[in-house]
Motif scaffolding. Structure first.
Motif, PDB file in Angstrom:
ATOM      1  N   LEU A  95       0.828  -1.199   0.000  1.00 18.50           N
ATOM      2  CA  LEU A  95       0.000   0.000   0.000  1.00 18.50           C
ATOM      3  C   LEU A  95       0.863   1.250   0.000  1.00 18.50           C
ATOM      4  CD1 LEU A  95      -2.744  -0.822   2.612  1.00 18.50           C
ATOM      5  CD2 LEU A  95      -3.013  -0.667   0.155  1.00 18.50           C
ATOM      6  N   TRP A  96       0.372   2.266  -0.681  1.00 13.62           N
ATOM      7  CA  TRP A  96       1.032   3.569  -0.639  1.00 13.62           C
ATOM      8  C   TRP A  96       0.399   4.356   0.489  1.00 13.62           C
ATOM      9  CZ3 TRP A  96       5.015   4.779  -3.950  1.00 13.62           C
ATOM     10  CH2 TRP A  96       5.201   3.912  -5.024  1.00 13.62           C
ATOM     11  N   VAL A 116       7.174   9.852  -7.147  1.00 19.41           N
ATOM     12  CA  VAL A 116       5.913   9.191  -7.465  1.00 19.41           C
ATOM     13  C   VAL A 116       5.172   9.858  -8.611  1.00 19.41           C
ATOM     14  CG1 VAL A 116       5.580   8.223  -5.188  1.00 19.41           C
ATOM     15  CG2 VAL A 116       4.737  10.508  -5.666  1.00 19.41           C
ATOM     16  N   LEU A 117       5.647  11.008  -9.042  1.00 19.41           N
ATOM     17  CA  LEU A 117       4.895  11.690 -10.115  1.00 19.41           C
ATOM     18  C   LEU A 117       5.446  11.345 -11.488  1.00 19.41           C
ATOM     19  CD1 LEU A 117       4.284  15.135  -8.500  1.00 19.41           C
ATOM     20  CD2 LEU A 117       2.799  13.174  -8.611  1.00 19.41           C
ATOM     21  N   THR A 177      -4.454   6.218   2.269  1.00 21.08           N
ATOM     22  CA  THR A 177      -3.878   4.934   1.849  1.00 21.08           C
ATOM     23  C   THR A 177      -4.412   4.585   0.469  1.00 21.08           C
ATOM     24  OG1 THR A 177      -5.658   3.907   3.081  1.00 21.08           O
ATOM     25  CG2 THR A 177      -3.497   3.881   4.088  1.00 21.08           C
ATOM     26  N   MET A 203      -8.329   4.871  -0.730  1.00 26.06           N
ATOM     27  CA  MET A 203      -9.123   3.665  -0.936  1.00 26.06           C
ATOM     28  C   MET A 203     -10.561   3.824  -0.465  1.00 26.06           C
ATOM     29  SD  MET A 203      -6.404   0.717   0.132  1.00 26.06           S
ATOM     30  CE  MET A 203      -7.411   0.125   1.405  1.00 26.06           C
ATOM     31  N   HIS A 204     -10.756   4.728   0.516  1.00 24.99           N
ATOM     32  CA  HIS A 204     -12.083   4.829   1.108  1.00 24.99           C
ATOM     33  C   HIS A 204     -12.829   6.038   0.581  1.00 24.99           C
ATOM     34  CE1 HIS A 204     -10.370   1.830   3.618  1.00 24.99           C
ATOM     35  NE2 HIS A 204      -9.374   2.633   3.852  1.00 24.99           N
ATOM     36  N   GLY A 205     -12.275   6.686  -0.427  1.00 26.26           N
ATOM     37  CA  GLY A 205     -12.976   7.806  -1.041  1.00 26.26           C
ATOM     38  C   GLY A 205     -12.615   9.155  -0.458  1.00 26.26           C
ATOM     39  N   LYS A 206     -11.724   9.170   0.537  1.00 30.80           N
ATOM     40  CA  LYS A 206     -11.307  10.459   1.098  1.00 30.80           C
ATOM     41  C   LYS A 206     -10.399  11.157   0.082  1.00 30.80           C
ATOM     42  CE  LYS A 206      -8.868  10.493   4.988  1.00 30.80           C
ATOM     43  NZ  LYS A 206      -8.552  10.494   6.399  1.00 30.80           N
ATOM     44  N   ARG A 237      -4.058   1.721  -2.909  1.00 30.98           N
ATOM     45  CA  ARG A 237      -3.536   0.451  -3.384  1.00 30.98           C
ATOM     46  C   ARG A 237      -2.521   0.652  -4.494  1.00 30.98           C
ATOM     47  NH1 ARG A 237      -6.541  -4.329  -2.689  1.00 30.98           N
ATOM     48  NH2 ARG A 237      -8.312  -3.908  -1.380  1.00 30.98           N
ATOM     49  N   ASN A 238      -2.711   1.692  -5.266  1.00 29.04           N
ATOM     50  CA  ASN A 238      -1.749   1.971  -6.324  1.00 29.04           C
ATOM     51  C   ASN A 238      -1.824   3.453  -6.623  1.00 29.04           C
ATOM     52  OD1 ASN A 238      -3.899   2.540  -8.165  1.00 29.04           O
ATOM     53  ND2 ASN A 238      -4.161   0.330  -8.396  1.00 29.04           N
ATOM     54  N   LEU A 239      -0.932   3.916  -7.474  1.00 25.18           N
ATOM     55  CA  LEU A 239      -0.954   5.341  -7.799  1.00 25.18           C
ATOM     56  C   LEU A 239      -1.738   5.605  -9.065  1.00 25.18           C
ATOM     57  CD1 LEU A 239       2.776   6.179  -7.089  1.00 25.18           C
ATOM     58  CD2 LEU A 239       0.830   6.505  -5.590  1.00 25.18           C
ATOM     59  N   HIS A 240      -1.718   4.660  -9.993  1.00 25.68           N
ATOM     60  CA  HIS A 240      -2.284   4.993 -11.294  1.00 25.68           C
ATOM     61  C   HIS A 240      -3.786   5.176 -11.274  1.00 25.68           C
ATOM     62  CE1 HIS A 240      -1.977   0.558 -11.256  1.00 25.68           C
ATOM     63  NE2 HIS A 240      -3.119   0.594 -11.871  1.00 25.68           N
ATOM     64  N   GLU A 241      -4.453   4.693 -10.259  1.00 25.10           N
ATOM     65  CA  GLU A 241      -5.899   4.892 -10.216  1.00 25.10           C
ATOM     66  C   GLU A 241      -6.310   5.936  -9.189  1.00 25.10           C
ATOM     67  OE1 GLU A 241      -7.109   0.412 -11.622  1.00 25.10           O
ATOM     68  OE2 GLU A 241      -7.376   0.978  -9.547  1.00 25.10           O
TER      69      GLU A 241
END
Ligand code: ADP
Ligand code: MG
Lengths: 165, 730
Positions: A104-105, A164-165, A119, A140-143, A121-125
């Motif tokens: 996790l990121w 990361v960019l 948090t 992940m939770h929409g925040k 799961r990935n950066l691309h999404e």
């Protein structure tokens, strides 16, 4: 009458907003008082304080404010505050760290509304680049949090972001 | 009593009535991050600040109702007092379900209605160790779970090929050892033959020995290489199969939010990266480490003092590797992301190629592509550039060791402390030693690419389906077809419900027509029956069994759908009709097509039932496709039939044909039909009128028409007007 198929843009003098006793946004539109009004950003990403739709609680659109800045300072402040409540999108001042741990990121951020952690799961999404140097982070939770311009963050934050960019 | 978060003792003591709910908010009233306590008893509602100082208090008798107003990323809990609405709490999106419940509870108290019960689903689950919110359907915290190092998990795929890999490993050991022979033979040739001017047959034997070892080497390398390719291809096949399987398992909502063409590339390229690491990478590491050890042993035995020089660069190399390792991983990911964006772009514009052409936007699409392409090129240079720097750097560091040995060893030879052959052998071994060390950087490259790929792949595999399969599904058998909606609320995004508190009881064999404006939630309604999504609140029952308790394959066996946008798979018309029943006989297929009014047009096609349709095949017209889809549903023989605007895209005459087909199809089945033209729903047993996600009217066509100011009547009148205008024009 321009009819119901036209967008109505308010003139600054046609509207007035204030905060009710209970902390809800109320206002007067065309001389008619409303106990509770709801406002929407029509272009939440592109125009944060322009083209604001004013609606009744029933969902009827009363009209659009072209630019909050055209209103009196008092009204504008009230609307600004309400927008912040309705669009919960803390602005990031500082990126304390970006770590990749057990798949996790994890982002530790300092925002204008306090510290928080995202948090992903990935950066691309989970990263959006709406244009300019703006970044919208969704966890992940929409925040969601927003970096208005990552070039003007301090050196430490930029270093965290660079990888990361 | 439903307690979300345990109220601190000192606050508890202040309460008098029966505690019904206590919960901690995650925002302060001014919108900043922070906590407040909210407690609801049968007499009053109280708010405290985090330190326990009271902030607000209302008696139930002061209140009219409460509302949870959802906004973007969070929400507000409001109570309507006799006087005016009051904001009592703010929260972020994760807390929405609890505060929706709180609003219901307070409203029920205020109106003295029956109190709602907190269901398990309203409680956002939190990880007991770290407090992070958990996803629905799982109890494993992503943060705490160390999902078995990706590498170990990856290697598990190699398990079935243990035998072959063991053979490959033996070969590897042998080749490594055999490879070490030639330099030694060279040493013997120099020292014992050439320098000693030995004119006997020794030279011939030694050269013969050299020849044999080279031949053996080549043979063993071939065998090993072949095994590698074989195992590698198998491994990759297994991986691809697993990834595809995981994709099929995921729920519709996973694909709603993603562009699907991206997965084509991912399935292939990610599994390739993983394979490369597992076969080439692992073999490589094992072989080379073995070789390094062997070389050291030989070198030390030849001249241990001199050999120590060779060790000097090693720590430097290790240090460099350690520092660049994380950087390379991230750069791989960056590069992958830019390619990902590029692919998404291509997928998008090719899927919409008709629109692109129709608006003449080819040039703009090319510009968009060019921009994304520049990004890929830049990342590529950054990535490969780093790599171009690494290789010479390692080379140079290794070279220093060789120089030291040449210098010291040369001196020794000059002073006759050492034989020339030994020096030559040492230098040759050193060359062999640094070969693998240089390739360490290549290995880093492979491994980090593979790790990045593995993370993405395992992420797909680990994503829980949002409509989890029941643990112990109730066996269904053949169902009657009774359907019941019990207070169903659902939103694609939790804080924005699209269907609200839907209650509906449908008898077996009944035909229900769903009507309402576009966007009212009709399609959502039927998506829930198919269990493409799970309800947020309430439940749906089929024959009295909650659909969450039914295994999904059982459920889908009972349900047949015909949608507005018909998708036909690549294959013949017959294949498409027999999609749900591949063993259907030609008669069955024709019978189904006949009922669907499709038989006539199919037979008239040059290739008949073998006409190839789908993406690459014959383009059927909208109405023809529709009838093929109906035939597909007929052969499926479902107990529950769903028609979502099945006749929206066809002319009136074709519609009549389809309508006829449908009326034959619905015999004895529970049917839910959505139709754009209200006249087509006239035969429905009952019409359900939806507006903004709520049921506003239920009744037969006649009943609803009879209502003076009814919603349905308005819809019908509006359509009549429209068709009259059309009549005049036409
Ligand atoms: N996959 C989706 N993701 C998010 N929102 C959706 C999705 N599908 C539909 N919606 C929204 O849900 C609402 C109801 O849609 P739908 O049920 O398709 O209406 P209709 O009655 O026209 O069939 C609409 O406001 C639509 O925007
Ligand atoms: Mg629809």
């Amino acid at each position: 009458m321009s009819g119901r198929y036209d967008i109505r843009l308010f003139k600054p003098e046609e509207i007035y907003f204030s905060r009710g006793k209970g902390g809800v946004l109320q206002g007067v539109v065309d001389g008619k008082p409303y106990e509770e009004l709801v406002i929407f950003r029509t272009f939440p990403f592109r125009y944060a304080s322009e083209y604001i739709s004013v609606r009744t609680t029933g969902g009827e659109e009363l009209g659009i404010i072209r630019d909050i800045a055209e209103l009196s300072a008092e009204c504008a402040a009230e609307l600004d505050k309400e927008l912040q409540f309705r669009y919960f999108l803390p602005k990031v001042h500082r990126v304390a760290s970006v770590k990749f741990k057990s798949d996790l990121w994890i982002w530790e951020l300092e925002t204008h509304l306090g510290e928080t952690r995202l948090t992903m799961r990935n950066l691309h999404e989970h990263l959006q680049f709406p244009g300019g140097n703006r970044i919208v982070l969704t966890d992940m939770h929409g925040k969601r949090c927003e970096i208005t311009d990552w070039h003007i963050l301090d050196a430490h934050s930029r270093r965290q972001l660079e990888d990361v960019l | 009593m439903s307690i979300m978060d345990q109220l601190p003792e000192q606050l508890r003591k202040q309460m008098t009535g029966e505690l019904l709910l206590s919960v901690k908010t995650d925002l302060l009233p001014d919108g900043r991050f922070g906590e407040q306590w909210l407690a609801v008893t049968d007499r009053d509602i109280r708010i405290w600040q985090k330190d326990g100082s009271p902030a607000m208090k209302f008696a139930v008798s002061e209140l009219k109702a409460a509302r949870a107003v959802g906004a973007v990323g969070g929400g507000t809990l409001l109570v309507d007092t006799l006087d005016c609405p009051v904001v009592i709490a703010r929260y972020t999106a994760a807390m929405t379900p609890v505060f929706n419940f709180a609003a219901k509870l307070i409203s029920a108290l205020a109106k003295s209605e029956e109190l709602p019960v907190l269901s398990e689903r309203d409680i956002p689950k939190q990880c007991p160790t770290c407090g992070n919110p958990l996803h629905e359907g799982t109890n494993v915290c992503q943060l705490c779970m160390n999902s078995g190092k990706a590498a170990a998990r990856m290697l598990r795929y190699a398990k079935p090929y243990k035998g072959q890999l063991a053979v490959a490993a033996c070969m590897l050991i042998l080749t490594t050892l055999v490879e070490l022979v030639p330099p030694y033979l060279t040493k013997v040739i120099i020292d014992d033959v050439l320098q000693a001017r030995n004119l006997g047959s020794t030279l011939l034997f030694l050269i013969l020995g050299l020849g044999v070892t080279t031949l053996m080497l080549s043979a063993m390398q071939t065998v090993r290489g072949y095994i590698g390719v074989w195992v590698g291809s198998k491994l990759m096949g297994d991986l691809r199969k697993d990834i595809y399987g995981s994709l099929m398992r995921l729920s519709i909502s996973f694909f709603d939010r993603r562009q699907t063409s991206q997965f084509i590339g991912r399935v292939n390229s990610d599994s390739e990266a993983m394979r490369q690491f597992m076969t080439d990478g692992v073999v490589f590491v094992c072989g080379e480490s073995l070789r390094i050890v062997a070389i050291f042993v030989i070198m030390l035995s030849l001249d241990w003092k001199l050999s120590l020089f060779a060790l000097l660069p090693v720590p430097v190399m290790i240090a460099v590797s350690m520092t660049i390792w994380p950087k390379i991983g991230r750069r791989w990911y960056q590069q992958w992301r830019s390619i990902f964006r590029l692919n998404t772009l291509v997928g998008d514009s090719l899927q919409g190629i008709r629109v692109v052409k129709a608006f003449g936007r080819e040039r703009e699409e090319m510009t968009r592509y060019a921009n994304a392409n520049v990004e890929v090129v830049r990342n590529n240079i950054r990535m490969e550039g780093l790599w171009q720097f690494m290789f010479p750097a390692f080379n140079f560091i290794a070279g220093i060791g060789t120089l030291l040995i040449w210098f010291n060893g040369g001196n020794k030879v000059l002073h006759e402390d050492m034989q020339l052959g030994v020096l030559m052998a040492l230098v040759a071994y050193l060359g062999m030693l640094f070969g693998p060390l240089q390739w360490v950087s290549q290995m880093i490259n492979w491994a980090s690419n593979a790790m990045a790929a593995a993370h993405r792949v395992f992420e797909i595999m680990d994503t829980p389906s949002e409509v989890p399969e029941a643990n112990r599904p109730v066996p269904l058998g053949t169902i009657q077809g009774m359907v019941r909606f019990d207070k169903v609320t659902y939103g694609y995004e939790k804080h924005h419900p699209v269907l609200k508190e839907i209650d509906l009881q449908v008898k077996q064999g009944e035909m229900i027509g769903l009507v309402g404006h576009s966007g009212a939630g009709k399609s959502t309604f039927i998506n829930l029956i198919c269990r493409f999504y799970d309800t947020d609140e309430g439940d749906i029952y089929i024959d009295g069994i909650s659909i969450r308790q039914i295994s999904q394959s059982d459920l889908r066996k009972q349900i047949g759908v015909v949608l507005q946008e018909t998708f036909l798979f690549d294959g013949s018309i017959a294949d498409n009709i027999a999609y749900s029943k591949p063993d259907a006989s030609p008669e069955e297929i024709m019978r189904a097509a006949k009922i669907a009014n499709a038989h006539e047009f199919i037979v008239r096609l040059p290739d008949g039932y073998d006409t190839r349709v789908g993406e690459r095949g014959h383009k059927l017209s909208g109405g023809e496709k529709q009838r093929v889809a109906i035939a597909r549903a007929i052969i499926h023989d479902p107990r529950i039939l769903i028609l979502d605007e099945a006749t929206a895209s066809v002319d009136t005459e074709t519609e009549q044909q389809i309508q006829e087909a449908i009326s034959r199809l619905i015999q004895g089945r529970t049917t839910f039909a959505i139709a754009h033209r209200l006249s087509t729903l006239r035969n429905a047993d009952r019409l359900v009128v939806l507006d903004h996600g709520k049921i506003v009217e239920v009744g037969t066509h006649e009943e609803l028409l009879g209502k003076e100011k009814g919603f349905y009547r308005k819809l019908v009148d509006a359509q009549k007007e429209l068709s009259q205008i059309k009549g005049v024009e036409g």
